[in-house]
Design a protein around this motif. Sequence first.
Motif, mmCIF file in Angstrom:
data_model
loop_
_atom_site.group_PDB
_atom_site.id
_atom_site.type_symbol
_atom_site.label_atom_id
_atom_site.label_comp_id
_atom_site.label_asym_id
_atom_site.label_seq_id
_atom_site.Cartn_x
_atom_site.Cartn_y
_atom_site.Cartn_z
ATOM 1 N N LYS A 35 24.894 -28.209 -12.177
ATOM 2 C CA LYS A 35 23.771 -27.639 -11.431
ATOM 3 C C LYS A 35 24.074 -27.572 -9.939
ATOM 4 C CE LYS A 35 20.156 -28.917 -14.674
ATOM 5 N NZ LYS A 35 18.894 -29.639 -14.847
ATOM 6 N N ALA A 36 24.887 -28.500 -9.444
ATOM 7 C CA ALA A 36 25.283 -28.470 -8.032
ATOM 8 C C ALA A 36 26.117 -27.223 -7.744
ATOM 9 C CB ALA A 36 26.055 -29.734 -7.665
ATOM 10 N N VAL A 37 26.944 -26.820 -8.695
ATOM 11 C CA VAL A 37 27.707 -25.571 -8.541
ATOM 12 C C VAL A 37 26.728 -24.398 -8.500
ATOM 13 C CG1 VAL A 37 29.373 -24.018 -9.660
ATOM 14 C CG2 VAL A 37 29.775 -26.495 -9.662
ATOM 15 N N CYS A 38 25.746 -24.412 -9.371
ATOM 16 C CA CYS A 38 24.768 -23.324 -9.454
ATOM 17 C C CYS A 38 23.932 -23.197 -8.169
ATOM 18 C CB CYS A 38 23.837 -23.534 -10.640
ATOM 19 S SG CYS A 38 24.644 -23.499 -12.251
ATOM 20 N N GLU A 39 23.652 -24.318 -7.530
ATOM 21 C CA GLU A 39 22.799 -24.294 -6.336
ATOM 22 C C GLU A 39 23.322 -23.374 -5.248
ATOM 23 O OE1 GLU A 39 21.408 -27.949 -4.627
ATOM 24 O OE2 GLU A 39 21.195 -28.832 -6.622
ATOM 25 N N THR A 40 24.622 -23.264 -5.125
ATOM 26 C CA THR A 40 25.197 -22.428 -4.064
ATOM 27 C C THR A 40 25.734 -21.105 -4.596
ATOM 28 O OG1 THR A 40 27.360 -23.490 -4.313
ATOM 29 C CG2 THR A 40 25.838 -24.462 -2.706
ATOM 30 N N CYS A 41 25.491 -20.821 -5.848
ATOM 31 C CA CYS A 41 26.028 -19.614 -6.478
ATOM 32 C C CYS A 41 25.258 -18.366 -6.024
ATOM 33 C CB CYS A 41 25.954 -19.745 -7.998
ATOM 34 S SG CYS A 41 26.633 -18.307 -8.844
ATOM 35 N N PRO A 42 25.977 -17.327 -5.602
ATOM 36 C CA PRO A 42 25.307 -16.105 -5.143
ATOM 37 C C PRO A 42 24.654 -15.290 -6.260
ATOM 38 C CG PRO A 42 27.682 -15.795 -5.119
ATOM 39 C CD PRO A 42 27.429 -17.238 -5.455
ATOM 40 N N VAL A 43 24.994 -15.576 -7.506
ATOM 41 C CA VAL A 43 24.414 -14.809 -8.623
ATOM 42 C C VAL A 43 23.573 -15.698 -9.534
ATOM 43 C CG1 VAL A 43 26.175 -12.997 -8.557
ATOM 44 C CG2 VAL A 43 26.531 -15.010 -10.006
ATOM 45 N N ARG A 44 23.059 -16.761 -8.981
ATOM 46 C CA ARG A 44 22.267 -17.712 -9.771
ATOM 47 C C ARG A 44 21.101 -17.033 -10.496
ATOM 48 N NH1 ARG A 44 19.519 -23.308 -7.568
ATOM 49 N NH2 ARG A 44 18.482 -23.821 -9.514
ATOM 50 N N ARG A 45 20.390 -16.191 -9.789
ATOM 51 C CA ARG A 45 19.227 -15.523 -10.410
ATOM 52 C C ARG A 45 19.631 -14.621 -11.559
ATOM 53 N NH1 ARG A 45 15.026 -13.922 -5.648
ATOM 54 N NH2 ARG A 45 13.932 -15.900 -5.708
ATOM 55 N N GLN A 46 20.699 -13.843 -11.366
ATOM 56 C CA GLN A 46 21.155 -12.958 -12.435
ATOM 57 C C GLN A 46 21.592 -13.765 -13.653
ATOM 58 O OE1 GLN A 46 22.015 -12.701 -9.161
ATOM 59 N NE2 GLN A 46 22.699 -10.645 -8.670
ATOM 60 N N CYS A 47 22.282 -14.856 -13.405
ATOM 61 C CA CYS A 47 22.749 -15.717 -14.482
ATOM 62 C C CYS A 47 21.564 -16.311 -15.256
ATOM 63 C CB CYS A 47 23.624 -16.827 -13.893
ATOM 64 S SG CYS A 47 24.286 -17.985 -15.098
ATOM 65 N N GLY A 48 20.601 -16.840 -14.532
ATOM 66 C CA GLY A 48 19.423 -17.415 -15.174
ATOM 67 C C GLY A 48 18.628 -16.379 -15.941
ATOM 68 N N SER A 49 18.471 -15.202 -15.352
ATOM 69 C CA SER A 49 17.740 -14.128 -16.034
ATOM 70 C C SER A 49 18.449 -13.701 -17.309
ATOM 71 C CB SER A 49 17.589 -12.919 -15.108
ATOM 72 O OG SER A 49 16.769 -13.235 -14.022
ATOM 73 N N TRP A 50 19.774 -13.595 -17.233
ATOM 74 C CA TRP A 50 20.555 -13.227 -18.409
ATOM 75 C C TRP A 50 20.389 -14.283 -19.505
ATOM 76 C CZ3 TRP A 50 24.616 -15.602 -20.934
ATOM 77 C CH2 TRP A 50 25.235 -14.836 -21.926
ATOM 78 N N ALA A 51 20.466 -15.546 -19.122
ATOM 79 C CA ALA A 51 20.336 -16.631 -20.101
ATOM 80 C C ALA A 51 18.970 -16.600 -20.778
ATOM 81 C CB ALA A 51 20.564 -17.982 -19.422
ATOM 82 N N LEU A 52 17.924 -16.319 -20.009
ATOM 83 C CA LEU A 52 16.581 -16.235 -20.587
ATOM 84 C C LEU A 52 16.447 -15.010 -21.486
ATOM 85 C CD1 LEU A 52 14.492 -17.286 -17.468
ATOM 86 C CD2 LEU A 52 14.834 -18.623 -19.557
#
Length: 94
Positions: A35-52
């Motif tokens: 999750k620490a890697v995800c916190e600074t990820c520029p595509v976090r939202r796209q990744c989360g949306s895709w997963a959902l």
Amino acid sequence: MLTWLDNAGCRGLDTELFFPAGPKGPGRRQADEAKAVCETCPVRRQCGSWALATAQEYGIWGGMDEEERVRARRRKRLSTRENRPSEMKGTDSV
């Protein structure tokens, strides 16, 4: 195609990091590290949306673990129901 993956903060990292063995002990520490890697990820939202959208059952996606994705889907369903026109509310079958 998932072009956002090219910019993912996890790109090039060991994928095992994002699939912890369990929710407690070493697995919890592993999830926190992912999750620490995800916190600074520029595509976090796209990744989360895709997963959902694709109902990913396992792993850390967009900074969310399995339970957090279940809660996010539940919130979205509730929000969708609450935002329906008033004449539609209460017409669901029980």
